[in-house]
Design a protein around this motif. Sequence first.
Motif, PDB file in Angstrom:
ATOM      1  N   LEU A 120      70.889  79.869  53.836  1.00 38.96           N
ATOM      2  CA  LEU A 120      70.766  79.654  55.284  1.00 38.96           C
ATOM      3  C   LEU A 120      72.071  79.123  55.867  1.00 38.96           C
ATOM      4  N   PRO A 121      72.611  78.026  55.355  1.00 39.61           N
ATOM      5  CA  PRO A 121      73.893  77.592  55.925  1.00 39.61           C
ATOM      6  C   PRO A 121      75.044  78.538  55.591  1.00 39.61           C
ATOM      7  N   TYR A 122      74.998  79.171  54.426  1.00 41.05           N
ATOM      8  CA  TYR A 122      76.046  80.124  54.058  1.00 41.05           C
ATOM      9  C   TYR A 122      76.052  81.308  55.024  1.00 41.05           C
ATOM     10  N   THR A 123      74.880  81.885  55.286  1.00 38.11           N
ATOM     11  CA  THR A 123      74.769  83.024  56.207  1.00 38.11           C
ATOM     12  C   THR A 123      75.244  82.635  57.597  1.00 38.11           C
ATOM     13  N   PHE A 124      74.797  81.481  58.044  1.00 34.38           N
ATOM     14  CA  PHE A 124      75.183  80.988  59.357  1.00 34.38           C
ATOM     15  C   PHE A 124      76.705  80.845  59.441  1.00 34.38           C
ATOM     16  N   ALA A 125      77.296  80.153  58.466  1.00 29.64           N
ATOM     17  CA  ALA A 125      78.742  79.880  58.483  1.00 29.64           C
ATOM     18  C   ALA A 125      79.557  81.171  58.341  1.00 29.64           C
ATOM     19  N   PHE A 126      79.123  82.054  57.451  1.00 28.67           N
ATOM     20  CA  PHE A 126      79.864  83.293  57.248  1.00 28.67           C
ATOM     21  C   PHE A 126      79.852  84.128  58.528  1.00 28.67           C
ATOM     22  N   ASN A 127      78.692  84.330  59.122  1.00 29.40           N
ATOM     23  CA  ASN A 127      78.599  85.175  60.317  1.00 29.40           C
ATOM     24  C   ASN A 127      79.266  84.544  61.525  1.00 29.40           C
ATOM     25  N   TRP A 128      79.168  83.239  61.653  1.00 30.83           N
ATOM     26  CA  TRP A 128      79.835  82.543  62.762  1.00 30.83           C
ATOM     27  C   TRP A 128      81.349  82.717  62.613  1.00 30.83           C
ATOM     28  N   SER A 129      81.847  82.521  61.397  1.00 33.95           N
ATOM     29  CA  SER A 129      83.281  82.684  61.133  1.00 33.95           C
ATOM     30  C   SER A 129      83.711  84.134  61.356  1.00 33.95           C
ATOM     31  N   TYR A 130      82.903  85.073  60.868  1.00 28.62           N
ATOM     32  CA  TYR A 130      83.214  86.495  61.037  1.00 28.62           C
ATOM     33  C   TYR A 130      83.310  86.851  62.520  1.00 28.62           C
ATOM     34  N   ASP A 131      82.353  86.389  63.327  1.00 29.08           N
ATOM     35  CA  ASP A 131      82.373  86.686  64.760  1.00 29.08           C
ATOM     36  C   ASP A 131      83.645  86.164  65.417  1.00 29.08           C
ATOM     37  N   HIS A 132      84.045  84.939  65.062  1.00 28.83           N
ATOM     38  CA  HIS A 132      85.246  84.361  65.669  1.00 28.83           C
ATOM     39  C   HIS A 132      86.513  85.087  65.216  1.00 28.83           C
ATOM     40  N   LEU A 133      86.597  85.408  63.935  1.00 24.77           N
ATOM     41  CA  LEU A 133      87.758  86.157  63.449  1.00 24.77           C
ATOM     42  C   LEU A 133      87.797  87.552  64.062  1.00 24.77           C
ATOM     43  N   ARG A 134      86.637  88.187  64.171  1.00 27.79           N
ATOM     44  CA  ARG A 134      86.571  89.522  64.764  1.00 27.79           C
ATOM     45  C   ARG A 134      87.021  89.481  66.223  1.00 27.79           C
ATOM     46  N   ALA A 135      86.593  88.459  66.962  1.00 30.23           N
ATOM     47  CA  ALA A 135      86.990  88.332  68.365  1.00 30.23           C
ATOM     48  C   ALA A 135      88.511  88.214  68.485  1.00 30.23           C
ATOM     49  N   ARG A 136      89.137  87.471  67.576  1.00 31.83           N
ATOM     50  CA  ARG A 136      90.602  87.345  67.597  1.00 31.83           C
ATOM     51  C   ARG A 136      91.275  88.677  67.305  1.00 31.83           C
ATOM     52  N   VAL A 137      90.765  89.391  66.308  1.00 30.33           N
ATOM     53  CA  VAL A 137      91.348  90.688  65.940  1.00 30.33           C
ATOM     54  C   VAL A 137      91.194  91.672  67.089  1.00 30.33           C
ATOM     55  N   VAL A 138      90.009  91.733  67.684  1.00 32.05           N
ATOM     56  CA  VAL A 138      89.769  92.652  68.803  1.00 32.05           C
ATOM     57  C   VAL A 138      90.667  92.289  69.976  1.00 32.05           C
ATOM     58  N   ALA A 139      90.807  90.995  70.288  1.00 36.77           N
ATOM     59  CA  ALA A 139      91.664  90.567  71.395  1.00 36.77           C
ATOM     60  C   ALA A 139      93.118  90.938  71.124  1.00 36.77           C
ATOM     61  N   ARG A 140      93.565  90.796  69.885  1.00 35.50           N
ATOM     62  CA  ARG A 140      94.940  91.162  69.517  1.00 35.50           C
ATOM     63  C   ARG A 140      95.149  92.671  69.695  1.00 35.50           C
TER      64      ARG A 140
END
Length: 150
Positions: A120-140
């Motif tokens: 539960l915390p692993y899934t939450f942390a992984f997906n939250w991190s993925y979303d933020h990293l993805r947003a940076r990549v898309v913005a770049r």
Amino acid sequence: MSLQKSVKERFFHALGFEVLAIAICAPLGAWLLGYPLAHMGLLTLMISLIAMLWNMVFNAVFDGAQRRLGFRRTLGARAVHSVLFEVGLVIAVVPLAAWWLGIGLWEAFVLDIGIVLFFLPYTFAFNWSYDHLRARVVARQVRKKGLSAV
């Protein structure tokens, strides 16, 4: 942020999630449960393959629900996402774990509850991190396209 994700990106997302999970769970499970690493490694690999397929399907459905319902990916939405994902995975994994480990369904369920408490915390942390990293990549990428169009 675009919610449109290619099959390739969904595969990359699921693969990253599962590779990191196996790297953590196989040695930890072998140590905690007293099974050989190879035995637990094969079980975690089988579970991982099931989870990867479920991850891709579930996230596609989740994205579709977000597009239809218009909710934001807040902490609460990610918490609901994590819980629903894990419930579906428990239903698929308990019979496999019982068979592979030679234990009853109840014991496999109890074991899986322990695994869920990790995931539960692993899934939450992984997906939250993925979303933020993805947003940076898309913005770049958007900035690069904007500069090259000038």
